[in-house]
Write a protein that holds these residues in place. Structure first.
Motif, PDB file in Angstrom:
ATOM      1  N   GLU A 116     -18.277 -44.819 -12.113  1.00  0.00           N
ATOM      2  CA  GLU A 116     -17.683 -46.015 -11.262  1.00  0.00           C
ATOM      3  C   GLU A 116     -17.685 -45.531  -9.771  1.00  0.00           C
ATOM      4  OE1 GLU A 116     -15.724 -46.673 -15.229  1.00  0.00           O
ATOM      5  OE2 GLU A 116     -16.519 -44.978 -14.031  1.00  0.00           O
ATOM      6  N   ASP A 163     -14.546 -48.842 -16.474  1.00  0.00           N
ATOM      7  CA  ASP A 163     -13.259 -49.113 -16.173  1.00  0.00           C
ATOM      8  C   ASP A 163     -13.315 -49.389 -14.551  1.00  0.00           C
ATOM      9  OD1 ASP A 163     -10.592 -49.886 -15.791  1.00  0.00           O
ATOM     10  OD2 ASP A 163      -9.562 -48.427 -16.492  1.00  0.00           O
ATOM     11  N   TRP A 164     -13.512 -50.419 -14.220  1.00  0.00           N
ATOM     12  CA  TRP A 164     -13.323 -50.901 -12.631  1.00  0.00           C
ATOM     13  C   TRP A 164     -12.075 -51.013 -12.189  1.00  0.00           C
ATOM     14  CZ3 TRP A 164     -18.041 -49.743 -10.101  1.00  0.00           C
ATOM     15  CH2 TRP A 164     -19.267 -49.897 -11.139  1.00  0.00           C
ATOM     16  N   SER A 165     -11.284 -51.069 -12.895  1.00  0.00           N
ATOM     17  CA  SER A 165      -9.688 -51.222 -12.483  1.00  0.00           C
ATOM     18  C   SER A 165      -9.267 -50.003 -11.951  1.00  0.00           C
ATOM     19  CB  SER A 165      -8.893 -51.761 -13.586  1.00  0.00           C
ATOM     20  OG  SER A 165      -9.040 -50.717 -14.523  1.00  0.00           O
ATOM     21  N   ILE A 166      -9.955 -48.940 -11.888  1.00  0.00           N
ATOM     22  CA  ILE A 166      -9.833 -47.681 -11.374  1.00  0.00           C
ATOM     23  C   ILE A 166      -9.563 -47.634  -9.792  1.00  0.00           C
ATOM     24  CG2 ILE A 166     -12.215 -46.615 -11.332  1.00  0.00           C
ATOM     25  CD1 ILE A 166      -8.912 -44.680 -11.990  1.00  0.00           C
ATOM     26  N   SER A 214     -10.119 -38.747 -10.893  1.00  0.00           N
ATOM     27  CA  SER A 214      -9.860 -39.873 -12.161  1.00  0.00           C
ATOM     28  C   SER A 214     -11.131 -39.518 -13.148  1.00  0.00           C
ATOM     29  CB  SER A 214     -10.325 -41.110 -11.204  1.00  0.00           C
ATOM     30  OG  SER A 214     -11.674 -41.184 -11.221  1.00  0.00           O
ATOM     31  N   LEU A 226      -8.112 -49.830  -8.281  1.00  0.00           N
ATOM     32  CA  LEU A 226      -7.062 -50.410  -7.816  1.00  0.00           C
ATOM     33  C   LEU A 226      -5.853 -49.397  -8.208  1.00  0.00           C
ATOM     34  CD1 LEU A 226      -7.581 -54.167  -9.150  1.00  0.00           C
ATOM     35  CD2 LEU A 226      -7.828 -53.158  -6.831  1.00  0.00           C
ATOM     36  N   GLU A 227      -5.990 -48.570  -8.695  1.00  0.00           N
ATOM     37  CA  GLU A 227      -5.100 -47.288  -8.873  1.00  0.00           C
ATOM     38  C   GLU A 227      -4.727 -46.475  -7.380  1.00  0.00           C
ATOM     39  OE1 GLU A 227      -5.548 -45.151 -12.264  1.00  0.00           O
ATOM     40  OE2 GLU A 227      -5.843 -46.864 -13.368  1.00  0.00           O
ATOM     41  N   HIS A 258     -13.701 -40.590 -13.448  1.00  0.00           N
ATOM     42  CA  HIS A 258     -14.446 -41.943 -13.545  1.00  0.00           C
ATOM     43  C   HIS A 258     -16.007 -41.624 -12.694  1.00  0.00           C
ATOM     44  CE1 HIS A 258     -12.162 -44.779 -15.836  1.00  0.00           C
ATOM     45  NE2 HIS A 258     -11.077 -43.752 -15.370  1.00  0.00           N
ATOM     46  N   THR A 266      -5.305 -46.663  -2.343  1.00  0.00           N
ATOM     47  CA  THR A 266      -6.025 -46.905  -3.775  1.00  0.00           C
ATOM     48  C   THR A 266      -7.616 -46.215  -3.671  1.00  0.00           C
ATOM     49  OG1 THR A 266      -6.984 -49.057  -3.005  1.00  0.00           O
ATOM     50  CG2 THR A 266      -4.817 -49.136  -3.988  1.00  0.00           C
TER      51      THR A 266
END
Length: 249
Positions: A209, A6-9, A204, A11-12, A206, A20
């Motif tokens: 990532e 989940d590469w959108s992590i 996170s 942007l969190e 992750h 971010t």
């Protein structure tokens, strides 16, 4: 292994509630470049002085430089990092030691890390430049002295300019190594690139990532260094003395 990437992590928001995860990783890369760049510059200056001391006609200077090199080159980097962070402030005068321990982050970790990498790096760079100096024909030094140059002038105008050209390949490896050595600073609380990646994976979860991003950034930084130094080596090569390797010979 079933892992959901989940590469959108990136942007969190990170736990600081301001940046971010992508911004925090970039900030870590900035500290890595700052630490490695400052340590490399100091190491080059101090290493040049050590190389001159080890090759000059002075037994005292040679003994001092040799002792320095053997001490800082042969003690593991992690041990030195802990010594600079935990022990060094304790052996200073009380007021100065308290001042160092009361510094705010990230400087409380950056300064010991910079001292550690600079002393460690200068010992290694000093040996590389010494080898470059001793690889040059002795006749050049004798000719320079014969025309009236003092020993300092011989090093300044004749020996060191050539030695630096000869040792560009090992200096490239040392500069790349300095970027990698900087990751040890996370053990004393400096959130450089590896420290930021580790923090991200802890909060996170992750992990792939986080460390994939760190790996890519390290490759980009060190790849740029390698290509830049290779171009520099080609530009400053001395005909007949040093030059780019020839393929197919």
């Amino acid at each position: 292994m079933n892992y959901d990437w989940d590469w959108s992590i990136f942007l969190e928001l990170s736990p600081d509630g301001i940046h971010t995860y992508l911004e925090t990783v970039i900030m870590g890369a900035g500290w890595t470049l700052t630490l490695a760049g400052c340590a490399a510059a100091i190491s080059l200056l101090a290493g040049s002085a050590l190389a001159v001391m080890r090759t000059a006609n002075s037994r005292g200077a040679d003994a001092v430089a040799t002792t320095y090199v053997e001490v800082f080159r042969n003690v593991p980097l992690l041990v030195q990092m802990f010594l600079w962070f935990f022990i060094f402030p304790e052996i200073l005068p009380v007021s100065l030691g308290v001042l160092i321990k009361q510094m705010s982050q990230p400087w409380a970790s950056f300064i010991p890390a910079l001292l550690c990498l600079s002393f460690y790096g200068s010992a290694r760079v000093g040996e590389q430049i010494r080898a470059g100096i001793q690889s040059l024909p002795r006749g050049q030094t004798q000719a320079a002295l014969a025309v009236g140059l003092h020993e300092f002038e011989v090093y300044r105008y004749v020996i060191l300019p050539q030695a630096f050209r000869v040792v560009i390949p090992p200096l490239t490896s040392e500069l790349i190594g300095m970027v990698k050595y900087s990751s040890v600073a996370l053990t004393i609380g400096l959130l450089e690139l590896t420290g930021r990646a580790r923090s991200m994976q802890e909060y996170s979860f992750h992990v792939f990532e986080a460390f994939s991003a760190a790996t890519f950034i390290y490759l980009a930084i060190n790849g740029t260094i390698a290509l830049s130094m290779r171009a520099l080596e080609g530009r400053v090569a001395l005909p007949g003395l040093v030059g780019p390797a020839t393929k197919g010979v």
